[in-house]
Design an enzyme around this catalytic site. Structure first.
Site, PDB file in Angstrom:
ATOM      1  CG  HIS A  14      39.214 -41.549 -45.132  1.00 56.55           C
ATOM      2  ND1 HIS A  14      39.439 -40.435 -44.366  1.00 56.55           N
ATOM      3  CD2 HIS A  14      38.361 -41.165 -46.115  1.00 56.55           C
ATOM      4  CE1 HIS A  14      38.746 -39.420 -44.851  1.00 56.55           C
ATOM      5  NE2 HIS A  14      38.087 -39.841 -45.912  1.00 56.55           N
ATOM      6  CG  HIS A  56      39.991 -34.023 -49.068  1.00 56.83           C
ATOM      7  ND1 HIS A  56      39.515 -32.895 -48.429  1.00 56.83           N
ATOM      8  CD2 HIS A  56      38.984 -34.934 -48.995  1.00 56.83           C
ATOM      9  CE1 HIS A  56      38.290 -33.117 -47.986  1.00 56.83           C
ATOM     10  NE2 HIS A  56      37.939 -34.346 -48.313  1.00 56.83           N
TER      11      HIS A  56
HETATM   12  O1  G3P Z   1      34.657 -41.445 -49.891  1.00 57.13           O
HETATM   13  C1  G3P Z   1      34.477 -41.388 -48.520  1.00 57.13           C
HETATM   14  C2  G3P Z   1      35.035 -40.103 -47.948  1.00 57.13           C
HETATM   15  O2  G3P Z   1      36.343 -39.950 -48.403  1.00 57.13           O
HETATM   16  C3  G3P Z   1      34.207 -38.916 -48.309  1.00 57.13           C
HETATM   17  O3  G3P Z   1      34.596 -37.763 -47.647  1.00 57.13           O
HETATM   18  O4  G3P Z   1      35.658 -35.563 -47.555  1.00 57.13           O
HETATM   19  O5  G3P Z   1      36.914 -37.564 -46.812  1.00 57.13           O
HETATM   20  O6  G3P Z   1      36.457 -37.189 -49.225  1.00 57.13           O
HETATM   21  P1  G3P Z   1      35.963 -36.990 -47.824  1.00 57.13           P
HETATM   22 MG    MG Z   2      37.325 -38.955 -50.059  1.00 59.21          MG
END
Ligand code: G3P
Ligand code: MG
Length: 256
Positions: A14, A56
């Site tokens: 992630h 992000h």
């Molecule tokens: O795509 C999964 C996850 O990354 C979504 O949440 O806020 O971490 O981009 P975020």
């Molecule tokens: Mg994400």
């Protein structure tokens, strides 16, 4: 054409291996590769000049040494920022990557990516078009890329402009018409906030023949529960720990 993605090991780093290196930077992606992880997830936004960048937040404040809106700066300025020191001084000078830099990396390492489109409301079209235009340079990577977005508008634009691309519907909360959207977009996967996931919902999604991914899971016990429900992969900041725990659990089951 539907791409039959394989999630093995069943984890997606992630924002890269973001527990060990600053999120959404090249070093976080390299770290994921070093840990033996095949899939990474990253967030794509657009700089003021139109360049698709890996970032992000809407604001620079949390993860760089500058303040303000990301989309107010051209990439030449964003590129000069320090996107690593906030995490640890060992990563001072780490850059905000451009999408093409990450694509080169993925191609070299033969890795897979979930490209999450983080478009501002009303600005979906320029970002989607620019991302797809950049992807034309990587035809051999087409089967390695899975797009997703919280913006249903962005997903419809992706489908309209790229009939063959692989799409995943991203759900923070249950959207009442998720099944209809999934069918209309011919999504290959559904990506669900693990906090709202239930066994019943997992069975429903799997019965539709979709891959089921859950984010963001850093707790091994929760990951094991999700896998037992049929979840194909989890997004994790500690993907190596999830894989190690999964393997340990599997060998224990064999012995026992
Ligand atoms: O795509 C999964 C996850 O990354 C979504 O949440 O806020 O971490 O981009 P975020
Ligand atoms: Mg994400």
């Amino acid at each position: 054409m539907t791409v039959l993605f394989d999630f093995n090991p069943p984890v997606i780093a992630h924002r890269g291996a973001s527990a060990y290196a600053p999120e959404n930077t090249m070093i976080a992606f390299v770290k994921a590769a070093q840990l033996g992880i095949k899939w990474i997830e990253f967030d794509v936004m657009q700089a003021a000049c139109g360049e698709p960048i890996i970032f992000h937040d809407d604001l620079l404040d949390r993860t760089t040494n500058r303040r303000g809106d990301v989309n107010h700066y051209p990439y030449v300025d964003l590129r000069s920022l320090d996107a690593g020191s906030w995490f640890d001084t060992r990563f001072a000078g780490e850059k905000i990557p451009a999408l093409k830099e990450v694509m080169e990396f993925l191609q070299t390492y033969k890795m897979f990516a979930n490209v999450e489109i983080k478009s501002l409301t009303g600005k979906e079209a320029p970002l989607v078009k620019r991302v797809l235009a950049e992807m034309v340079a990587y035809p051999e990577m087409q089967n390695n890329i899975l797009y997703s977005s919280f913006s249903v508008d962005a997903l419809y634009l992706l489908r309209k402009n790229s009939p063959n691309c692989s799409l995943g519907l991203l759900l923070h909360e249950w959207e009442p018409s998720w099944e209809k959207i999934c069918a209309e977009l011919n999504c290959v996967s559904v990506h669900v906030n693990h906090e709202i996931m239930t066994l019943h919902a997992a069975e429903k999604i799997k019965s539709l023949g979709k891959k089921l991914l859950c984010y963001t899971v850093n707790d091994l016990a929760r990951a094991l529960e999700l896998y037992s429900w049929g979840v194909d992969a989890v997004f994790s900041d500690v993907p190596d720990k999830i894989v190690a725990g999964l393997n340990k659990n599997a060998s224990r089951s064999c012995i026992g």
